[in-house]
Write a protein that holds these residues in place. Structure first.
Motif, short mmCIF file in Angstrom:
data_model
loop_
_atom_site.label_atom_id
_atom_site.label_comp_id
_atom_site.label_asym_id
_atom_site.label_seq_id
_atom_site.Cartn_x
_atom_site.Cartn_y
_atom_site.Cartn_z
N TYR A 14 -5.31 54.55 7.53
CA TYR A 14 -6.07 53.34 7.83
C TYR A 14 -5.20 52.38 8.62
N GLN A 15 -5.87 51.45 9.34
CA GLN A 15 -5.14 50.35 9.98
C GLN A 15 -5.01 49.25 8.94
N LYS A 16 -3.80 48.75 8.75
CA LYS A 16 -3.63 47.63 7.81
C LYS A 16 -3.05 46.44 8.55
N ALA A 27 -2.79 56.96 3.72
CA ALA A 27 -3.26 56.92 2.33
C ALA A 27 -3.18 58.29 1.68
N LYS A 46 -0.82 56.55 -9.97
CA LYS A 46 -0.80 55.10 -10.19
C LYS A 46 -1.77 54.43 -9.22
N ASN A 47 -1.92 53.13 -9.38
CA ASN A 47 -2.70 52.33 -8.47
C ASN A 47 -2.20 52.50 -7.04
N ALA A 49 -2.29 55.17 -5.21
CA ALA A 49 -1.78 56.51 -4.90
C ALA A 49 -2.66 57.27 -3.91
N LYS A 51 -6.16 57.96 -4.83
CA LYS A 51 -7.16 58.69 -5.62
C LYS A 51 -8.59 58.39 -5.14
N SER A 52 -8.91 57.12 -4.97
CA SER A 52 -10.28 56.78 -4.57
C SER A 52 -10.54 57.19 -3.13
N1 LIG Z 1 -10.62 51.14 3.82
C1 LIG Z 1 -9.29 50.94 3.73
N2 LIG Z 1 -8.63 50.22 4.66
C2 LIG Z 1 -7.30 50.02 4.58
N3 LIG Z 1 -6.51 50.51 3.60
C3 LIG Z 1 -7.11 51.23 2.63
C4 LIG Z 1 -8.52 51.49 2.63
N4 LIG Z 1 -8.81 52.23 1.53
C5 LIG Z 1 -7.65 52.44 0.89
N5 LIG Z 1 -6.62 51.84 1.55
C6 LIG Z 1 -5.22 51.88 1.14
O1 LIG Z 1 -4.88 53.22 0.84
C7 LIG Z 1 -4.05 53.30 -0.30
C8 LIG Z 1 -4.70 54.15 -1.36
O2 LIG Z 1 -5.82 53.45 -1.90
P1 LIG Z 1 -6.78 54.06 -3.00
O3 LIG Z 1 -7.26 55.38 -2.53
O4 LIG Z 1 -7.81 53.04 -3.31
O5 LIG Z 1 -5.79 54.25 -4.24
P2 LIG Z 1 -6.09 54.45 -5.80
O6 LIG Z 1 -7.53 54.75 -5.97
O7 LIG Z 1 -5.19 55.58 -6.21
O8 LIG Z 1 -5.69 53.18 -6.49
C9 LIG Z 1 -3.80 51.88 -0.75
O9 LIG Z 1 -2.57 51.44 -0.20
C10 LIG Z 1 -4.95 51.12 -0.16
O10 LIG Z 1 -4.60 49.78 0.11
#
Ligand SMILES: Nc1ncnc2c1ncn2[C@@H]1O[C@H](COP(=O)(O)OP(=O)(O)O)[C@@H](O)[C@H]1O
Ligand SMILES: [Mg+2]
Length: 256
Positions: A14-16, A27, A46-47, A49, A51-52
């Motif tokens: 992703y772009q952050k 990610a 962990k948070n 990581a 997963k979502s």
């Molecule tokens: N749509 C998005 N845009 C930018 N960064 C994202 C996006 N979705 C997830 N991230 C980043 O990707 C990483 C993994 O996120 P996520 O999959 O939600 O982790 P988890 O579910 O394990 O807590 C995190 O650093 C999160 O900030």
């Protein structure tokens, strides 16, 4: 053993940042694993990581930057595939329309796929499946407790009789007593409907309640994976690098 899902070398970024400084954030990096029928898979991490992100990719809500995801033998997300892979997330409130009655919420998913002959009976059956009181069916979903809302969300997904059900921290907001109750109900439903679960959690205790296989995600990479037929407890004992200990509450290890 039938493979329901096959993930090969999948990465997602992703772009952050803001307008002035944009950074690429990886990610998920080079993820490969498979989900076999009747072998529930735990995804521990962990948070942050990833997963979502992985859950969204499996649901076809996002496309991976690189790599392949095959669901039920195809890479194409047609409506039938979507029906057969359902998910329940951490916060049921955000997934239920607060203006809908419990009955409307329960039937929301299934109505996209079939015309119901008797919607009253269908909603009653679903409510009974998750032990939601029938007199609640006409109440608006906003009035329910967190546990009741999660039960509605579970029944709404299960109405579709999916082959795969993803629980993404679905039990994390519930107290321990309610967690145990819903775990028991989900296991019964699984037996009855023949679903395979992917259980995503930062809490290994939840994963141990359901899963025969596990992958551990750390900063977007798989750092640990069970071998086939190894058994979850042996895998945890094999964990020389301490991934489980680091991620989980160390107290848990007294059990093994
Ligand atoms: N749509 C998005 N845009 C930018 N960064 C994202 C996006 N979705 C997830 N991230 C980043 O990707 C990483 C993994 O996120 P996520 O999959 O939600 O982790 P988890 O579910 O394990 O807590 C995190 O650093 C999160 O900030
Ligand atoms: Mg998450």
């Amino acid at each position: 053993m039938q493979e329901l899902i096959k993930v090969q070398n999948v990465s997602q970024c992703y772009q952050k940042g803001n307008f002035f400084s944009k950074k690429k954030h990886t990610a998920l990096e080079n993820i490969s694993f498979s989900l076999k029928k009747d072998r529930n898979l735990g995804i521990l991490g962990k948070n942050g990581a990833g997963k979502s992100t992985l859950a969204r990719l499996l649901l076809g809500l996002e496309k991976p930057k690189t790599g392949r995801i095959e669901i039920f033998g195809t890479e194409h997300y047609n409506p039938l595939i979507k029906k057969n892979i359902q998910a329940i997330f951490q916060d049921p409130q955000s997934s239920l329309n607060p203006r809908f009655s419990a009955k409307e919420c329960l039937l929301e998913g299934i109505r996209n796929f079939e015309t119901l002959k008797d919607s009253n009976q269908a909603s009653k059956n679903l409510a009974q499946m998750v032990r939601l009181r029938l007199e609640y069916l006409d109440k608006r979903s906003a009035f329910f407790s967190g546990g009741e809302q999660q039960r509605i969300a579970i029944a709404r997904s299960i109405a579709l009789k999916p082959k795969v059900l993803i629980l993404d921290e679905a039990l994390s907001n519930l107290d321990t007593h309610l967690q145990m109750q819903i775990i028991t109900e989900l296991r019964e439903l699984q037996k009855k409907l023949g679903m395979t679960f992917i259980v995503i959690s930062h809490d290994i205790r939840i994963i141990l309640q359901f899963c025969q296989e596990i992958i551990v995600l750390h900063q977007g990479k798989i750092v640990f994976k069970t071998d086939i037929e190894e058994g979850l407890q042996n895998a945890i004992l094999r964990d020389k690098n301490g991934f489980f200990k680091e991620i989980c509450n160390a107290n848990l290890f007294h059990q093994f």
